[in-house]
Design an enzyme around this catalytic site. Structure first.
Site, PDB file in Angstrom:
ATOM      1  N   LYS A  63      -9.489 -12.166  32.121  1.00 34.97           N
ATOM      2  CA  LYS A  63      -9.432 -10.760  32.519  1.00 34.97           C
ATOM      3  C   LYS A  63     -10.289 -10.449  33.728  1.00 34.97           C
ATOM      4  CE  LYS A  63      -8.385  -8.932  27.992  1.00 34.97           C
ATOM      5  NZ  LYS A  63      -8.829  -8.103  26.894  1.00 34.97           N
ATOM      6  N   GLY A  77     -19.482 -21.650  30.573  1.00 35.21           N
ATOM      7  CA  GLY A  77     -18.369 -21.107  29.793  1.00 35.21           C
ATOM      8  C   GLY A  77     -17.136 -22.001  29.804  1.00 35.21           C
TER       9      GLY A  77
HETATM   10  P1  AMP Z   1     -12.698 -15.955  30.456  1.00 37.28           P
HETATM   11  O1  AMP Z   1     -13.456 -16.057  29.172  1.00 37.28           O
HETATM   12  O2  AMP Z   1     -12.438 -14.568  30.918  1.00 37.28           O
HETATM   13  O3  AMP Z   1     -13.262 -16.853  31.540  1.00 37.28           O
HETATM   14  O4  AMP Z   1     -11.237 -16.512  30.123  1.00 37.28           O
HETATM   15  C1  AMP Z   1     -10.961 -17.823  29.767  1.00 37.28           C
HETATM   16  C2  AMP Z   1      -9.606 -17.891  29.143  1.00 37.28           C
HETATM   17  O5  AMP Z   1      -8.647 -17.411  30.056  1.00 37.28           O
HETATM   18  C3  AMP Z   1      -9.166 -19.285  28.783  1.00 37.28           C
HETATM   19  O6  AMP Z   1      -9.168 -19.416  27.394  1.00 37.28           O
HETATM   20  C4  AMP Z   1      -7.751 -19.384  29.357  1.00 37.28           C
HETATM   21  O7  AMP Z   1      -6.832 -19.894  28.431  1.00 37.28           O
HETATM   22  C5  AMP Z   1      -7.404 -17.953  29.680  1.00 37.28           C
HETATM   23  N1  AMP Z   1      -6.414 -17.845  30.772  1.00 37.28           N
HETATM   24  C6  AMP Z   1      -6.463 -18.411  31.971  1.00 37.28           C
HETATM   25  N2  AMP Z   1      -5.357 -18.138  32.685  1.00 37.28           N
HETATM   26  C7  AMP Z   1      -4.575 -17.367  31.903  1.00 37.28           C
HETATM   27  C8  AMP Z   1      -3.297 -16.759  32.078  1.00 37.28           C
HETATM   28  N3  AMP Z   1      -2.596 -16.924  33.209  1.00 37.28           N
HETATM   29  N4  AMP Z   1      -2.803 -16.012  31.078  1.00 37.28           N
HETATM   30  C9  AMP Z   1      -3.508 -15.873  29.931  1.00 37.28           C
HETATM   31  N5  AMP Z   1      -4.728 -16.416  29.704  1.00 37.28           N
HETATM   32  C10 AMP Z   1      -5.260 -17.154  30.690  1.00 37.28           C
END
Ligand code: AMP
Length: 413
Positions: A215, A371
């Site tokens: 996000k 992370g």
């Molecule tokens: P964050 O914790 O915000 O860094 O998000 C990490 C997560 O984002 C990971 O578990 C990924 O699977 C997810 N992610 C990355 N790209 C996408 C995408 N195009 N659509 C949905 N989820 C995503």
């Protein structure tokens, strides 16, 4: 290691200083050391990944070599202020013994009180103590002064090596320091400050940031801060679709945060006015469902058909991102490019990881901001190919946002 100087914005305190554990006199002293042993666990409670334990070893050895007795304290999980067998640190003590080999590690089944005091008192030079989970007491997260004082009674000198917990003002990271005129940072903490600090301090240019993850809402502050520092920003992951929508693109069924589209538009215009090249993906690997075993195809990122969702950056984007990474001198990466946990959508994240490794070989400074990106580096077996992989997810993000971390500030003189 030399002292680290931290620049403060206030003119009253133009410079403050953090001492290194290496510069402290530890001979015969009990060194109360906050470490981050908050390791991922399997469902049966065994340790799934011991990276964080291994990362604390240099500091523990440094203390022992200088004649000090390390009294280690950590949290594990979220036991919410009361003892919980699931979050006991006994298995961590065992793993620590395996990693330290020649050092006997005693485990105290409490972090304050009689048992902790007795175990600490009996430990001799060449030995170490690990205390039970700090978060078995609600006072830890409340930064309670009385609790901090009881912890402080267990040591003569305080060292903080828990970068992953430095963004929280807790009793063991913040309140405790007022009881220690002799305090300093551990070697891991100093390495984190050095590398992450090199991004927001005076980096070698071109400075490139790669941001991804689910996000945009979780990355707005880091984006705003990096807009003032970076030459180039690459955006991938789920957050790219909010930006693509802000530019008028058709995002199909991709993840879009509708309430952040206006913010994304603002960031795009700020990037333009600040002469930052903010690069969005040209193509994406789209699928009909959020599943590894479904139909998928590469489509233009601005024209994703209805019924399809982008789950990774496409090959054209991966090639463009690679060239940008190789052209930069300092590169910081936070957030995967796609759903790397599913093998069919891991290629984009892998390609960024490989380009980071290539850039490191070319002499660039390459930093992975903890992370999920750190988990991806480990999944691809590439963790050792970059300059630094941060052990702190939330802490590294807050550091890159330009925030003062309470656990770091509390070490300053
Ligand atoms: P964050 O914790 O915000 O860094 O998000 C990490 C997560 O984002 C990971 O578990 C990924 O699977 C997810 N992610 C990355 N790209 C996408 C995408 N195009 N659509 C949905 N989820 C995503």
């Amino acid at each position: 290691m030399p002292e680290i100087r931290v620049r403060r914005s206030s003119s009253k305190h133009p410079k403050t200083m953090i001492r290194s554990v290496s510069d402290l006199n530890l001979e015969g002293k009990r060194v109360l050391c906050r470490v981050d042993f908050n390791v991922p666990q399997n469902s049966d409670g065994t340790i799934a990944d011991d990276t964080r334990i291994a990362a604390a070893i240099p500091t523990i050895r440094n203390i022992i070599e200088k004649g000090g007795i390390p009294i280690l304290m950590s949290h594990l999980g979220r036991p919410k202020g009361s003892p919980n067998p699931k979050y006991e640190l006994a298995s961590v003590a065992l793993r620590l013994t395996e990693l330290l080999q020649d050092v006997t590690v005693y485990f105290a089944n409490d972090c304050i009180g009689e048992e902790a005091e007795k175990t600490v008192k009996n430990a001799k030079q060449g030995e170490a103590v690990l205390l039970q989970n700090l978060r078995f007491y609600a006072e830890e997260e409340a930064n309670d002064t009385e609790f901090a004082k009881r912890l402080a009674a267990l040591g003569d000198v305080y060292v903080n090596d828990a970068f992953g917990a430095a963004h929280r003002a807790h009793a063991s990271t913040a309140g405790i320091t007022e009881f220690f005129p002799e305090r300093g940072a551990g070697l891991l903490m100093l390495k984190e400050i050095k590398y992450l600090g090199s991004v927001i301090g005076s980096p070698e240019h071109p400075l490139l940031a790669i941001l991804g993850g689910a996000k945009v809402s979780g990355k707005i502050d880091v984006l705003s801060n990096l807009l003032d520092k970076c030459d180039v920003i690459l955006i991938g992951g789920g957050m790219m679709f909010t930006f693509l929508k802000a530019m008028g693109g058709e995002t199909g069924d991709s993840m879009v945060e509708d309430d952040r589209v206006a913010m994304a538009r603002k960031i795009l215009s700020e990037a333009k006015s600040k002469n930052v090249r903010l690069i969005l993906p040209a193509d994406t690997i789209a699928s009909t469902e959020f599943s590894n075993d479904t139909e998928r195809k590469t489509v233009d990122a601005e024209f994703i058909p209805d019924g399809w969702r982008g789950l990774d950056i496409g090959p054209k984007t991966a090639a463009i991102f690679r060239l940008e990474i190789l052209a930069a001198k300092t590169i910081v990466w936070n957030g995967p490019m796609g759903v790397f946990e599913m093998s069919n959508f891991a290629a984009g994240t892998r390609s960024v990881a490989e380009a980071m490794a290539e850039a490191t070989l070319n002499g660039s400074i390459t930093i992975v901001g903890g992370g999920d990106s750190a988990a991806a580096m480990a999944q691809f077996g590439l963790s050792d190919t970059v300059s630094h992989v941060s052990t702190g997810g939330g802490a590294s993000l807050e550091f890159l946002e330009g925030k003062t971390l309470p656990g770091v500030a509390a070490l300053e003189y």
